[in-house]
Every structure is written in C-alpha cells, then in structure tokens.
Design an enzyme around this catalytic site. Structure first.
Site, short mmCIF file in Angstrom:
data_model
loop_
_atom_site.label_atom_id
_atom_site.label_comp_id
_atom_site.label_asym_id
_atom_site.label_seq_id
_atom_site.Cartn_x
_atom_site.Cartn_y
_atom_site.Cartn_z
N SER A 194 9.85 25.96 11.65
CA SER A 194 9.48 27.25 11.07
C SER A 194 10.40 27.71 9.95
O SER A 194 10.12 28.72 9.29
CB SER A 194 9.45 28.33 12.16
OG SER A 194 10.70 28.43 12.80
N LYS B 205 9.45 37.11 16.47
CA LYS B 205 10.04 37.06 15.12
C LYS B 205 9.84 38.38 14.38
O LYS B 205 10.75 38.88 13.71
CB LYS B 205 9.42 35.90 14.33
CG LYS B 205 9.81 34.53 14.87
CD LYS B 205 9.09 33.42 14.13
CE LYS B 205 9.48 32.05 14.67
NZ LYS B 205 8.76 30.94 14.01
#
Length: 797
Positions: free
Chosen positions: A703, A746
């Site tokens: 990511s 996140k």
C-alpha cells in the site's frame, strides 16, 4: 367374563326346567300399573335368577309393600350409576318383570331379595314417584323364532364354545361350569343367562335386553364374548411376561447377592456398590438400544477388572463420562430477534455490519429450525469483542456458553482425545466441555483458531475439520469415547486475529465476518457506557465518588493506548480508578471529576504521542497511510540523493513486498523521466536512499507504492508534496493504481493526524461508502487510477 355359576341358590333349580316350562314362565301376564325397582348396575333378563341388595329408602318402601313370595315387580336399570336418588327421567324405558323368590334381612339394615325374570316390558308412563315408582307398562313379547333351526343350533354351539374358552382363560372358574352350561336346553335361557353373567358395561347389557329378536341378541352376545376372549388372552399373555420378568429379576437379585458376598470376602464392597450405582443411573438414561448394549458391555468389563489394575480407573472414568454426557439433552431455544438485537446492542457498541450478519444467521435458524449452515468465524484485531459476541449470542438464545482456547494447541489428542489403552487417557476438550455444559446444543466458542500449532503429535487443525463440518459432525467419534456423539446441534463460533495462518480447508468450512477496529468516537462511547461504570464498580467506587470527563477519556484513547480494540483502554481506566480508590481509602485529596490534566498527574507520562502531520514537507518526503494490528497510522516516506553510481538503498525494516514496491516505483519514475523533464544523469551519478522512520518497527505490504513514487518524484523534481495530504495504494510498472485494504483504519489515522486530504484508488470508493463514522466525512478524498493523476494532485504538476 362369567361369574361363578354356583353362587346363586336358585340356579340348579332353574336348570331343571324344561324348554316348555321356561317358555310358560316368559309368557306369564305382567300387571299394569307395575311397581318399579330402580337398580344401579344390574340388568335382569327373562328366566334368570339374580340376588339384588336394596338399601335406598324408596326401594325399601317398595319391598315392604311387595315382600310376599311370588309378588311381581318391575326391575329397571338407571342410566348413571352415581345418581343417589334417581328420578323417572334417569331410568331406561325397557325393563324386566320379576317375581320375588326369597327375601333376606341383613344385619346392616339392608335387604337382599332373590328375583327371577319373567318377561320384558316398556314403560309407558310413570303414575307415581313416591313412596316408590309405579308405572303403566306394555309387555314386550320376544319374537317367535325356530330355536331348533340350523342357524339357532350353530349359534348355540358357538356361544357354548366361546363360553368354554372364557372359562378356560379365567383362573377363578372351574371346568365344571362348562358342563353346567351344556345342560341348558332352552336357547332363550342360554342367551339370557350368558348376557347376565357377561362382564360388559351396563349400557351394552341394556342394548342386549332391548333386542327383540333372540337370534340377533345371541349374535350380539357372541360378539361381546369374542371381545372378552381377546382381552383375557391379552391379559394372560401380559401376566406371563410379567411373571417371566419377575423370575429373571429374582434370579438377578440372587446372583447380585452372591456377588456382594464374594466382594465382601475379597474386600471389594465399594466396587460392587459403584457398579449398582452405574446401572441405576443407566436405567434413567434416554439413549438408543445400541448405546444401552454398549454400556452394559462396558459395565461387565469393569466387573472383570481388579481395583488395583491401572485399567480399572480408566474404565470407571469412561463409564462416568458416558453417564454425564448430555445424550439428546437440549436446551429450549428462544429465538426472538428483537430480544437478540437488544442484547447485542446492550453488550456491544458499534459493529453494525457484524450485528446485522448475526441477526441474519439467527433469522435463518428460526425459519429452518436447524443449524445447517456455515460456521461463523469472527476475524479482527485483539480487543474488539469477538469472544464476548459469542457470549451475547448464547445469552440471546438462552443457551449454555462454553469456550475453548486453541492458542498454542499442538496435540491432536486435545481435540479427539486419547485411546483408552493409554494410562491417564482422557477425552478431548470438545467432549469435556459438552459434559460440563450439560446440554447438546450450547454456543461453543473456538477462541484463537488461527493460533493452532502442529508438531509430531499430529495436526489439530485437521482434527477440527470433522468437528466443524455439518455433514460429518452428527457422528463425531472421540478416541476415548469410542461411540458417535451428535455435534450437529452445537452452535460453533470461531475467533481469529489473522487469516494468514488459518488452515485452508478449515477456512473453507467457515464464513469469515471481519470486525474492524473501533473509531475514536466509538471508543469514547464504549468507555462512557461500559468501561468506566464497570471499572468503577470493580474497584469499589460509586458515581458520587468519581466521574471521568470526556476530554480525559480522549486523552487516554489517543496518548495512553495504541490499539484497534478497547482492552488496553479498559486497563488504563482501571488504573485511574485504582488511583482514586487508594486516595479514598487513605482519605487523601483527589479530583472527583477527572479531567485531561488529571490523567497526566495520575498516570504519569503518556507512552504514545499523537502523530501529527507536518505543515511544510521538504523535497522527497511524502505521507502514507498504513494498517497495523492495533489500528491505522501515518507513515513518512523519505528519499535522498547522494553522490555515487546510481545505487538504490532501502532502510527501516522493510518487508519483501515493500522493497518490491520501492523498486517498482523507482523503475516507473525512470521510465517517465523524459515526460517529467528529469535529467537522466541523476540516475547514473547519484545514489538513492529510501527510508521509512521508526526503523525498529517492521513494515510490509504493497500500500505504500504511490507514496514512494510521489516521494521520489518530489525529490527528483525538487517540488514539495502538498501539506496535509496523505495517500495509500499499490502501483504497477505501467503506472496503474491498485486498491488496498484497511481503508477504515487508515482514514481514521489520517483524521487523528490532522490530514485534510487523502488520495485513494478509485476501486476503494465502495470501502469508503461503507464507513459510517462522522469523522471520515471531514476528510477530502480524491480517487485516482494512474500514477500521473497522483502526481497531478500531490505536486500540482
């Protein structure tokens, strides 16, 4: 059934009458009006002699008036035996005229009269009720039939045969009774006499009396005799069987007494009593015939073992296990979805998707009335309420709750049990916990199923396959138990922190329900509604003694904990309450309303600092978003050029996937150097160093791809990344941006750090839409598909 035939004095005298005399007796005229004697449970037939005991006042009045021998009265049965003083409406219409043969006064004041039936009559009208009944009657002559016809002869033979069979089956009747019956010449008298002696209900006898045709009456009588024969045969068969069983019981009792004597001589009295106790308990068990035979076999095996042998203790444990297991014992389910929803909401804040899935599961259970379906596996970070959800489901269903921790389990025998051949053998934990639960359908939580180990002692994960497979677990065989036990009614719920270590076949049998971490506002509500009251009570405090302000709870959440769940938060709240409890006990000063500043004073320096984004980032620095087992976090990607020969260096304890992402981003940047106006000599004459701070913490995953790419572009173009901007997505060599997971954690991390805008892959838009936290709505989210779009937003190219 026929009464004893020598009971009545007038019987032998009656048998001396020939057929002509019997017919003359039936044809004697019946006077009208006629005094009526109401009898309770007797129906008199023409020609038959019976004794009748009279005790009611109305009946006594009649006998006093007509007590002379030869007086004629009417005998009518009453419809209900329990009526003490019957009226005319309580009597049947058809009765029998009778002459009084004898009167006997009894010591108790009652009178017995011997009556001989003459002929039948029908009551036309009662003309007197007191002092006794008088009625106008009409004689009912019986229809004239040829009693010497073949039909009558055959019927007579059948009646005699049936009567003989009754006499044979009845233990109180002698064989001489049949000879007496055979001497009766009159067909009429034979039918009437057997009708009186037959043991049937009063209404059935009355129905026989009301039959005008003697042949039809004989046929109905034969039918009743045959029914009596069947009942007597069945009764005798049952008596023989019971007698045989009693003989066997007496034999067994004798043998048991002998065994007790031998055991007493050998000093084994306790062992004999133990076997008797086992047998008594087994007699109350509701198990199959095969299971009962197996238990008897095992009990007999115990009798052959000496108490000093090691196998004796194992066999006793085995028999106790068989008796203690809940064979077919089920608790009653209370599937009320509204109540279940209320329980889930009371015990857990948030987790809306998980609660919805559990309610769907319970709804299917209610409609199908069975558990056929996937096993639920609650998957998520520690402290988010996976185990307690299982307890809430048990509470909502009204079932027993058992929990088995699988963490570190590496022996297959812990699941399947040991074979009885080993010393110290025991059943597996599945069977042990069901024994403790006491029912065959508890809620069974398999905790930490992802932490099962394996070694030379077997593979316990594979052993769980049979337990969790709905097609197999209805006949689960434990090695110690040795007989199938039905696990299909058990509601299994598994919990796991990660799916990476989960056995693939085991995962295939379960439906994975993910529990993501709690948002800050969810943690705040959980602390206010659950944790503070719970810890306050646990430490002996009341609401009047201490309260916690909301900003103090926020300080605990952001600076004293770093987790997705609330376990560490509960410990910190408990620590606060202990400090207050100590001050209360020692009568010291303390803040009754704990504020944020009081938290620092009571708990000391916070172990974590709130990660905030920098206002102005230098060239080569970009902010990424990372997922960790304890929640989301922001991640700085730093890159720097130094004189050299184009060498690439990576640092910060990066995993293999993250290193590949860095190499991919660097190669992509070099391929687009001409488009971005980057001097190609920079790649050959300068070394590149990419670093991710907090090097002690391992980092991995794809990511950070676009974050590394943005950091490198910022470095080579000498353009800083926009402030308050973070990003997360995977990147390919062709410059495509791919979606990643952990979006909720996140974004929450970005919101905590003061980030204003986040760049995500376009495919992650659906994940954002599922997040219902109001905190996320404050973020500006930009969706991209290519690396060029990333640079356009991040560097404003």
């Amino acid at each position: 059934m026929i009464r004893h035939m020598q009971a009545d004095e007038g019987f032998e005298m009656l048998l001396l009458l020939n057929e002509e005399e019997e017919a003359r007796l039936r044809k004697r005229p019946i006077p009208s009006p006629l005094p009526i004697l109401a009898v309770r449970n007797t129906v008199l037939f023409p020609g038959v002699i019976i004794p009748v005991t009279v005790g009611r006042e109305k009946s006594m009045q009649l006998i006093r008036q007509y007590e002379k021998q030869g007086a004629i009265i009417g005998v009518v049965a009453q419809k209900e035996e329990n009526i003490e003083e019957p009226g005319s409406n309580d009597l049947f219409e058809i009765g029998t005229a009778a002459q009084i043969l004898k009167k006997v006064n009894l010591p108790n004041g009652q009178v017995t009269i011997v009556l001989q039936g003459l002929g039948r009559f029908r009551v036309l009208e009662y003309v007197q009720d007191t002092p006794y009944f008088m009625a106008e009657v009409a004689p009912l002559p019986e229809s004239e039939v040829n009693t010497h016809s073949d039909e009558a002869k055959a019927l007579k033979e059948n009646l005699l045969d049936a009567a003989q069979r009754v006499i044979q089956l009845h233990p109180e009747l002698s064989e001489d009774a049949y000879a007496t019956l055979s001497n009766i010449e009159s067909f009429h008298f034979l039918v009437n006499f057997l009708s009186v002696q037959l043991q049937i209900s009063l209404s059935e006898k009355q129905r026989l009396l009301e039959e005008d045709d003697i042949i039809h009456r004989g046929m109905a009588l034969l039918e009743q005799l045959l029914k009596n024969i069947q009942l007597l045969e069945l009764k005798n068969e049952i008596q023989k069987k019971v007698h045989s069983d009693l003989d066997k019981q007496q034999r067994d009792y004798y043998l048991r007494q002998q065994i007790k004597v031998l055991q007493h001589e050998l000093g084994y009295e306790h062992e004999g009593a133990l076997v008797e106790e086992f047998k008594e308990k087994a007699a109350q068990m509701k198990w199959s015939k095969e299971m009962a035979q197996h238990f008897d076999k095992e009990v007999n095996k115990l009798l052959r073992l000496a108490p000093g042998m090691p196998e004796y203790g194992i066999q006793v444990n085995y028999l106790e296990l068989l008796l203690d297991l809940p064979w077919g014992r089920l608790s009653q389910d209370k599937i009320d979805l509204q109540y279940a929803k209320k329980i889930l909401d009371q015990d857990h804040y948030g987790l809306e998707k998980v609660k919805e899935r559990i309610l769907e599961f319970l709804a299917v259970m209610k409609l199908k009335s069975s558990l056929q379906g996937p096993i639920l596996c609650l998957y998520g970070p520690p402290g988010v309420g996976k185990t307690s959800l299982g307890k809430s489901i048990a509470k909502a269903l009204g079932r027993e709750y058992v929990r088995m921790s699988l963490g570190g389990l590496h022996d297959e025998a812990e699941i399947r049990g040991h074979r009885k051949t080993y010393i110290g053998a025991m059943p597996g934990k599945i069977i042990q916990l069901l024994r403790r639960a006491g029912t065959s359908n508890p809620v069974f939580v398999l905790d930490e199923i992802d932490k099962i180990g394996s070694d030379f002692r077997g593979d316990p994960a594979s052993a769980l396959l049979e337990v969790l497979d709905p097609e197999q677990n209805n006949a689960f065989v434990d090695n110690f138990l040795e007989v199938p036990f039905d696990l299909s009614k058990v509601l299994f719920i598994a919990t796991a922190n990660t799916l990476d270590t989960l056995h693939p076949a085991l995962r295939d049998r379960m439906e994975i329900i993910e529990l993501t971490g709690y948002t800050i506002d969810e943690k705040l509500e959980i602390a206010k509604q659950y944790l503070v009251p719970k810890q306050r009570e646990a430490n002996g405090l009341s609401g009047k003694q201490v309260r916690v302000q909301e900003n103090a709870l926020l300080t605990l959440i952001e600076e004293y904990t770093r987790e997705s769940g609330v376990r560490q938060l509960e410990r910190q709240v408990g620590s606060l309450m202990r400090k207050v409890a100590k001050a209360v006990a020692m009568e010291e000063e303390y803040p009754k309303l704990i504020k944020s500043k009081d938290v620092y004073q009571l708990l000391g320096k916070p172990p974590y600092h709130k990660e905030l984004s920098e206002e102005n980032l230098p060239h080569g620095v970009a902010i990424g978003l990372a997922w960790t087992p304890v929640g989301g976090d922001i991640l700085y990607i730093e890159s720097l050029l130094t004189r050299g020969k184009g060498k690439l260096t990576l640092s910060g304890r990066l995993g293999e996937v993250m290193k590949e992402s860095a190499s991919t981003a660097f190669t992509l940047l070099k391929s687009q150097a001409e488009t971005l106006n980057i001097d190609y000599r920079l790649f050959e004459e300068y070394d590149l160093h990419i670093h991710v701070p907090e090097g002690a913490i391992p980092k991995d995953g794809p990511s950070a791809g676009i974050t590394i790419f943005t950091s490198l572009a910022s470095l080579y173009l000498k353009k800083p990344v926009r402030s308050n901007l973070a990003m997360t997505a995977e990147i390919t060599l062709r410059g495509r941006v791919l979606p990643v997971g952990g979006i909720k954690e996140k974004l929450l991390a970005a919101q905590r750090a003061g980030i204003e805008e986040v760049i995500l892959c376009e495919a992650n838009q659906k994940d954002v839409e599922e997040i219902k936290s109001p905190l996320i709505k404050k973020l500006k989210i930009t969706y991209v598909r290519t690396a060029q779009e990333v640079l356009k937003h991040a560097l404003q190219l």
